[in-house]
Scaffold this active site. Structure first.
Site, PDB file in Angstrom:
ATOM      1  N   GLU A 212       2.988  -1.383  -0.207  1.00 46.93           N
ATOM      2  CA  GLU A 212       1.951  -2.381   0.051  1.00 46.93           C
ATOM      3  C   GLU A 212       1.036  -1.811   1.118  1.00 46.93           C
ATOM      4  O   GLU A 212       1.396  -1.775   2.303  1.00 46.93           O
ATOM      5  CB  GLU A 212       2.582  -3.699   0.489  1.00 46.93           C
ATOM      6  N   CYS A 246      -4.501  -6.874   6.219  1.00 48.79           N
ATOM      7  CA  CYS A 246      -4.709  -5.840   5.188  1.00 48.79           C
ATOM      8  C   CYS A 246      -5.657  -6.303   4.086  1.00 48.79           C
ATOM      9  O   CYS A 246      -6.284  -5.480   3.418  1.00 48.79           O
ATOM     10  CB  CYS A 246      -3.382  -5.397   4.587  1.00 48.79           C
TER      11      CYS A 246
END
Length: 458
Positions: A212, A246
């Protein structure tokens, strides 16, 4: 912890897994309930740690971390029995007298490496899926958010037998030692550079991974209507956790004739959210450490600051900042910002946007603000990203029925809800065939049998 001690821990976990104690669904539910109860009991400690690491307000702490973890646990507890049930699959006529199904086996020993920006959620949300799938887990929280790392270790120690789930704290040295060991699955959240190191280490043992990562997620503004609401949704998604997210909008691509109006609305919204001096706002976070502060202040030298731009290194404060007149060659447009700085670039037509997006690395998210259904369809079909959110930012990640993950440079694999369970499970194909009837057509000699085979498969 040295290598010998790490090997001892992994040996104990392997023995625990091989004993079969993690396999019964009832035991998985007990483990999840134990984690849930411990998080609720220690909620104040979690919030306090996040405040110490980021000066994050209680509302954001619960909305972005505590609440999302508890929601994941509740969903897993509620649905785990249906998740683990064998999936019946149709069997073609050529395999008559056979039955087919898919079963979910745990991988075994899992390493979860969390990230510092949302330390609890990015360590414990994947842990929920790993537990639901029946694995043993080593959790390595990020050392950058050190206060949160300590609380994560405390919660897991209180919740589980250490042979089942264990935290190993530390920095790069510990991470390197862990990656040198053999795991059955690795789940990593962080930057692309370290992600490549993780993949390289995993490749030595052919260990499957989920990565991720992140990237430069664009925010495309195409419509003149509702610019005030558009600004509100962009500002919220960009400046929550001071931009250290993010999936935060990394930069804005706005239609040229909308630029000035959008900037005005962005400025007004920032002031509404955080006041004339965001440094005094309880609702505005701080940068995690001096290294990231220095990196961000260097990026601010690109282009022209049209709003914000105030910094205070002593208190790790960077105000919400809008920047214009940047080019694609500027440093700020070559790396993920991961902070409260928002570059604004104009375009003439949507073809320019799509062409540029195709040339960039695939981002973790794309945000599109338009009511034009034709344009929405074009962005859906002609661009590639981990996720697409239309007329909002970040919210697609809160729906556990949707997979969350990147593509290409922004990541490999997906999780959340059932997708987490799938990630940490090997989907095993199972076929059972009865002994009768057993026709000779399947066996040599094959002379004069081909026409029968073609009829069956016809």
């Amino acid at each position: 912890m040295n290598t010998v001690e790490i090997k001892k821990v992994l040996k104990e976990q392997k023995e625990y897994f091989d004993s079969g104690k993690t396999l019964p669904v009832e035991e998985r539910i007990i483990a999840l309930e134990s984690l849930k109860n411990c998080i609720i009991k220690n909620e104040a400690l979690v919030s306090d740690a996040l405040f110490k690491d980021f000066r994050r307000p209680g509302f954001e702490a619960y909305a972005t971390e505590i609440g999302s973890i508890l929601e994941e646990i509740n969903k897993a507890i509620k649905e785990i029995k249906s998740w683990v049930a064998p999936v019946k699959i149709s069997t073609p006529p050529v395999l008559f007298s056979s039955k087919s199904e898919i079963i979910h086996n745990p991988y075994g020993l899992v390493l979860i490496m969390g990230a510092w920006n949302y330390p609890f959620a990015l360590s414990l949300v994947p842990l929920v899926g790993a537990i639901a799938a029946g694995n043993c887990v080593i959790v390595k929280p990020s050392e950058v958010s050190s206060n949160s790392s300590k609380v994560i270790a405390r919660i897991i120690k209180e919740s589980f037998d250490q042979k089942h789930i264990r935290v190993i704290e530390g920095g790069v040295e510990i991470a390197t030692k862990l990656l040198s060991q053999r795991f059955d699955y690795i789940f990593f959240t962080g930057g692309t550079t370290v992600g490549k190191i993780v993949v390289k280490a995993a490749a030595k043992n052919l260990t499957p991974c989920t990565l991720e990562l992140g990237g430069k997620s664009p925010c495309v503004v195409n419509d003149a209507s509702n610019l005030a609401l558009v600004a509100k949704r962009i500002v919220w998604g960009k400046f929550i956790n001071a931009g250290q997210t993010c999936i935060a909008p990394d930069y804005i691509l706005v239609k040229k004739d909308l630029k000035e109006d959008l900037i005005t609305n962005l400025q007004n919204t920032i002031t509404t959210f955080y006041g004339a001096n965001p440094e005094e706002s309880y609702d505005y976070c701080r940068i995690v450490n001096k290294n990231h502060f220095d990196r961000l202040t260097l990026l601010m030298k690109s282009g022209k600051v049209v709003f914000g731009g105030k910094t205070d290194k002593k208190h790790l404060y960077i105000s919400p900042t809008l920047i214009t007149e940047v080019t694609w060659k500027d440093k700020i447009m070559k790396e993920e910002i991961f902070g409260p700085i928002l570059p604004i670039i104009t375009y003439d037509n949507i073809d320019q946007v799509i062409t540029k997006m195709k040339k960039q690395e695939k981002p973790l998210a794309v945000y599109l603000f338009t009511e034009d259904s034709y344009l929405q369809t074009r962005i859906k079909n002609e661009t590639s990203s981990g996720g697409l959110c239309i007329n909002a930012t970040i919210l697609h990640t809160t729906n556990m029925e949707l997979p969350f993950g990147g593509v290409g440079n922004s990541g490999i694999g997906k999780y959340h809800g059932y997708f987490s369970f799938q990630t940490f499970s090997h989907q095993k194909a199972v076929m059972s065939k009865s002994f009768w009837p057993d026709l000779d057509i399947s066996y040599p000699p094959y002379k004069e049998k081909l026409f029968l085979l073609k009829k069956i498969w016809g």
